[in-house]
Design a protein around this motif. Structure first.
Motif, PDB file in Angstrom:
ATOM      1  N   ILE A  78       0.844  -1.199   0.000  1.00 27.88           N
ATOM      2  CA  ILE A  78       0.000   0.000   0.000  1.00 27.88           C
ATOM      3  C   ILE A  78       0.878   1.248   0.000  1.00 27.88           C
TER       4      ILE A  78
ATOM      5  N   THR B  97       2.594   1.474  -3.557  1.00 28.04           N
ATOM      6  CA  THR B  97       1.714   1.937  -4.640  1.00 28.04           C
ATOM      7  C   THR B  97       1.316   3.395  -4.413  1.00 28.04           C
ATOM      8  N   GLY B  98       1.074   3.743  -3.151  1.00 30.11           N
ATOM      9  CA  GLY B  98       0.718   5.131  -2.833  1.00 30.11           C
ATOM     10  C   GLY B  98       1.832   6.087  -3.198  1.00 30.11           C
TER      11      GLY B  98
ATOM     12  N   ALA C   2       2.132   6.343  -6.926  1.00 29.90           N
ATOM     13  CA  ALA C   2       1.018   7.142  -7.438  1.00 29.90           C
ATOM     14  C   ALA C   2       1.215   8.628  -7.149  1.00 29.90           C
ATOM     15  N   SER C   3       2.047   8.945  -6.157  1.00 26.75           N
ATOM     16  CA  SER C   3       2.322  10.344  -5.837  1.00 26.75           C
ATOM     17  C   SER C   3       3.565  10.849  -6.554  1.00 26.75           C
TER      18      SER C   3
ATOM     19  N   MET D  93       6.581   9.317  -6.777  1.00 19.81           N
ATOM     20  CA  MET D  93       7.887   8.938  -6.237  1.00 19.81           C
ATOM     21  C   MET D  93       8.431   7.725  -6.973  1.00 19.81           C
TER      22      MET D  93
ATOM     23  N   LEU E  83       2.720   0.491 -11.876  1.00 21.96           N
ATOM     24  CA  LEU E  83       3.144   1.858 -11.570  1.00 21.96           C
ATOM     25  C   LEU E  83       4.665   2.008 -11.635  1.00 21.96           C
TER      26      LEU E  83
ATOM     27  N   SER F  88      -3.937   8.987 -10.026  1.00 22.55           N
ATOM     28  CA  SER F  88      -2.628   9.233 -10.653  1.00 22.55           C
ATOM     29  C   SER F  88      -2.574   8.636 -12.050  1.00 22.55           C
TER      30      SER F  88
ATOM     31  N   TRP G  61      -2.032  13.902  -1.397  1.00 30.79           N
ATOM     32  CA  TRP G  61      -1.526  13.442  -2.694  1.00 30.79           C
ATOM     33  C   TRP G  61      -1.196  14.632  -3.596  1.00 30.79           C
TER      34      TRP G  61
END
Lengths: 156, 80
Positions: free
Chosen positions: A23, A26-27, A30-31, A33, A109, B26, B54
């Motif tokens: 988590i 993926t977070g 998605a941000s 990084m 990702l 995203s 975010w």
């Protein structure tokens, strides 16, 4: 130089801890990084195929005990697999992404999955027993090189 | 206030829990040109904290976020 990166050591092979690891990974991806996960010891189960492993007697014994990402149980209240079953059922009911879905998402990702070469040797896991999306196996120097350039480092 | 903003894409995030709302967000924003606005509709109360966070981490602009009944609606503008 510090970059917008997250490096993580995934030591645990517990379902709940692996959920946390994927988590966060993926977070972070998605941000925006760049994310690298190093899988060592029990953590290797998260990137292992569902195949029997091991060459020596002990290696085969261990191979019998090692699971894949769908077979790992929670760190508490597993009760020989009942806990795993219950958690999966509850997560499905609440529409939470399952571990294998989280791993697929991480791969999609662009999260880098790096297996630890030394643990692979000890556990008699060859690269063909790992999922094909993993990077070249590496060691501590590779992790440290990544970690010292990362904004966030975690050990799970 | 939010009525004046032209929405380019409506993203249905209903029923999804952490981390899926921001993962979907995203992925959706990747395919849009700079300047485009996404409207997200979610049911996970966690987005009230997570979408603003975010936006900060990813460098995108949060125009607004609000709760309407049991839904959470937000507007994100792609700025980079």
């Amino acid at each position: 130089m510090e970059q917008n990166k997250l490096s993580m050591v995934v030591f645990s092979g517990d379902m709940d801890r692996l959920m946390a690891a994927f988590i966060i990974a993926t977070g972070a991806a998605a941000s925006g990084m760049e994310v690298t996960m190093f899988f060592t010891f029990w953590g290797l189960q998260a990137i292992k195929k569902s195949e029997k492993t091991g060459k020596s007697f002990f290696g085969k014994l261990l191979g019998f005990m090692l699971k894949d990402i769908n077979g790992v149980g929670p760190s508490k209240m597993n009760f020989g697999g009942i806990g795993r079953w219950m958690f999966k059922k509850m997560m499905k009911a609440k529409n939470v992404a399952m571990l294998d879905q989280l791993r697929n998402m991480a791969i999609e990702l662009g999260v880098k999955l790096v297996p630890c070469q030394m643990s692979m040797e000890v556990m008699e896991l060859t690269q063909d027993k790992l999922i094909p999306q993993v990077s070249q196996p590496a060691g501590v120097a590779t992790f440290l090189e990544e970690a010292r350039n990362s904004k966030i480092t975690l050990f799970i | 206030m939010t009525e004046q903003v032209k929405v380019d894409l409506v993203l249905d995030l209903k029923g999804l829990l952490c981390p899926m709302p921001i993962v979907k967000l995203s992925q959706a924003i990747k395919d849009l040109p700079v300047g485009a606005v996404i409207e997200g509709i979610a049911t996970d109360p966690g987005v009230m904290a997570d979408v603003p966070a975010w936006a900060k981490t990813s460098g995108q602009e949060l125009i607004s976020i609000e709760q309407r009944d049991k839904e959470y609606r937000f507007l994100i503008k792609k700025v980079k």
